[in-house]
Motif scaffolding. Sequence first.
Motif, PDB file in Angstrom:
ATOM      1  N   UNK A 114       0.837  -1.203   0.000  1.00  0.00           N
ATOM      2  CA  UNK A 114       0.000   0.000   0.000  1.00  0.00           C
ATOM      3  C   UNK A 114       0.867   1.247   0.000  1.00  0.00           C
ATOM      4  N   UNK A 115       0.266   2.368  -0.392  1.00  0.00           N
ATOM      5  CA  UNK A 115       0.983   3.641  -0.339  1.00  0.00           C
ATOM      6  C   UNK A 115       0.969   4.179   1.087  1.00  0.00           C
ATOM      7  N   UNK A 116       1.874   5.104   1.365  1.00  0.00           N
ATOM      8  CA  UNK A 116       1.923   5.720   2.684  1.00  0.00           C
ATOM      9  C   UNK A 116       0.613   6.442   2.992  1.00  0.00           C
ATOM     10  N   UNK A 117       0.062   7.139   1.996  1.00  0.00           N
ATOM     11  CA  UNK A 117      -1.191   7.860   2.185  1.00  0.00           C
ATOM     12  C   UNK A 117      -2.320   6.902   2.547  1.00  0.00           C
ATOM     13  N   UNK A 118      -2.380   5.760   1.864  1.00  0.00           N
ATOM     14  CA  UNK A 118      -3.400   4.764   2.175  1.00  0.00           C
ATOM     15  C   UNK A 118      -3.203   4.234   3.595  1.00  0.00           C
ATOM     16  N   UNK A 119      -1.950   4.013   3.987  1.00  0.00           N
ATOM     17  CA  UNK A 119      -1.691   3.558   5.353  1.00  0.00           C
ATOM     18  C   UNK A 119      -2.158   4.593   6.369  1.00  0.00           C
ATOM     19  N   UNK A 120      -1.811   5.849   6.129  1.00  0.00           N
ATOM     20  CA  UNK A 120      -2.184   6.927   7.052  1.00  0.00           C
ATOM     21  C   UNK A 120      -3.704   7.043   7.177  1.00  0.00           C
ATOM     22  N   UNK A 121      -4.409   6.894   6.068  1.00  0.00           N
ATOM     23  CA  UNK A 121      -5.868   7.042   6.077  1.00  0.00           C
ATOM     24  C   UNK A 121      -6.600   5.826   6.645  1.00  0.00           C
ATOM     25  N   UNK A 122      -5.966   4.648   6.587  1.00  0.00           N
ATOM     26  CA  UNK A 122      -6.634   3.410   6.993  1.00  0.00           C
ATOM     27  C   UNK A 122      -5.820   2.601   7.994  1.00  0.00           C
ATOM     28  N   UNK A 123      -5.025   3.266   8.830  1.00  0.00           N
ATOM     29  CA  UNK A 123      -4.104   2.562   9.730  1.00  0.00           C
ATOM     30  C   UNK A 123      -4.815   1.556  10.621  1.00  0.00           C
ATOM     31  N   UNK A 124      -5.932   1.920  11.177  1.00  0.00           N
ATOM     32  CA  UNK A 124      -6.633   1.018  12.089  1.00  0.00           C
ATOM     33  C   UNK A 124      -7.057  -0.270  11.385  1.00  0.00           C
ATOM     34  N   UNK A 127      -5.784  -1.536   8.625  1.00  0.00           N
ATOM     35  CA  UNK A 127      -4.599  -2.276   8.198  1.00  0.00           C
ATOM     36  C   UNK A 127      -3.950  -3.004   9.368  1.00  0.00           C
ATOM     37  N   UNK A 128      -3.896  -2.367  10.529  1.00  0.00           N
ATOM     38  CA  UNK A 128      -3.307  -3.027  11.693  1.00  0.00           C
ATOM     39  C   UNK A 128      -4.183  -4.188  12.166  1.00  0.00           C
ATOM     40  N   UNK A 129      -5.474  -4.084  11.956  1.00  0.00           N
ATOM     41  CA  UNK A 129      -6.354  -5.220  12.266  1.00  0.00           C
ATOM     42  C   UNK A 129      -6.034  -6.394  11.355  1.00  0.00           C
ATOM     43  N   UNK A 130      -5.755  -6.111  10.079  1.00  0.00           N
ATOM     44  CA  UNK A 130      -5.383  -7.172   9.139  1.00  0.00           C
ATOM     45  C   UNK A 130      -4.056  -7.806   9.553  1.00  0.00           C
ATOM     46  N   UNK A 131      -3.112  -6.987  10.030  1.00  0.00           N
ATOM     47  CA  UNK A 131      -1.822  -7.499  10.496  1.00  0.00           C
ATOM     48  C   UNK A 131      -2.033  -8.391  11.718  1.00  0.00           C
ATOM     49  N   UNK A 132      -2.926  -7.985  12.601  1.00  0.00           N
ATOM     50  CA  UNK A 132      -3.241  -8.800  13.779  1.00  0.00           C
ATOM     51  C   UNK A 132      -3.721 -10.185  13.380  1.00  0.00           C
ATOM     52  N   UNK A 178       4.564  -0.883   3.230  1.00  0.00           N
ATOM     53  CA  UNK A 178       4.177   0.507   2.996  1.00  0.00           C
ATOM     54  C   UNK A 178       5.192   1.135   2.046  1.00  0.00           C
ATOM     55  N   UNK A 179       4.668   1.753   0.985  1.00  0.00           N
ATOM     56  CA  UNK A 179       5.519   2.360  -0.050  1.00  0.00           C
ATOM     57  C   UNK A 179       5.376   3.881  -0.011  1.00  0.00           C
ATOM     58  N   UNK A 180       6.478   4.570  -0.284  1.00  0.00           N
ATOM     59  CA  UNK A 180       6.456   6.028  -0.455  1.00  0.00           C
ATOM     60  C   UNK A 180       7.238   6.338  -1.711  1.00  0.00           C
ATOM     61  N   UNK A 181       6.606   7.021  -2.641  1.00  0.00           N
ATOM     62  CA  UNK A 181       7.227   7.372  -3.928  1.00  0.00           C
ATOM     63  C   UNK A 181       7.763   6.128  -4.629  1.00  0.00           C
ATOM     64  N   UNK A 182       7.008   5.028  -4.523  1.00  0.00           N
ATOM     65  CA  UNK A 182       7.373   3.801  -5.223  1.00  0.00           C
ATOM     66  C   UNK A 182       8.455   2.972  -4.549  1.00  0.00           C
ATOM     67  N   UNK A 183       8.914   3.386  -3.370  1.00  0.00           N
ATOM     68  CA  UNK A 183       9.962   2.640  -2.664  1.00  0.00           C
ATOM     69  C   UNK A 183       9.418   2.134  -1.332  1.00  0.00           C
ATOM     70  N   UNK A 184       9.752   0.893  -0.972  1.00  0.00           N
ATOM     71  CA  UNK A 184       9.276   0.377   0.314  1.00  0.00           C
ATOM     72  C   UNK A 184       9.955   1.099   1.478  1.00  0.00           C
TER      73      UNK A 184
END
Length: 75
Positions: free
Chosen positions: A4-14, A16-21, A28-34
């Motif tokens: 996912x992009x950093x923006x998507x992570x920031x907007x959906x952190x809760x 995404x962390x539930x999925x990680x659980x 998490x990618x920023x400008x195409x780089x992990x």
Amino acid sequence: MRTISFTEFRNNASLLLSAVEKGEMVIVMRHGKPIAKIVPADKVEEGEKPLKKPALRLVIKGRNLSSAILEEREK
């Protein structure tokens, strides 16, 4: 594994962390780089050091720490 992009992570952190659980790994990618790999806590790779260190415990036999501090302040 989800990327996912950093923006998507920031907007959906809760969410995404539930999925990680539940066992999913998220990159998490920023400008195409992990920039981060988020994995469940029980799947932390061998040899990685934890971010938090155990807290220092102060114990005085026979009385609790708060009474010892108050007594010391009165001196």
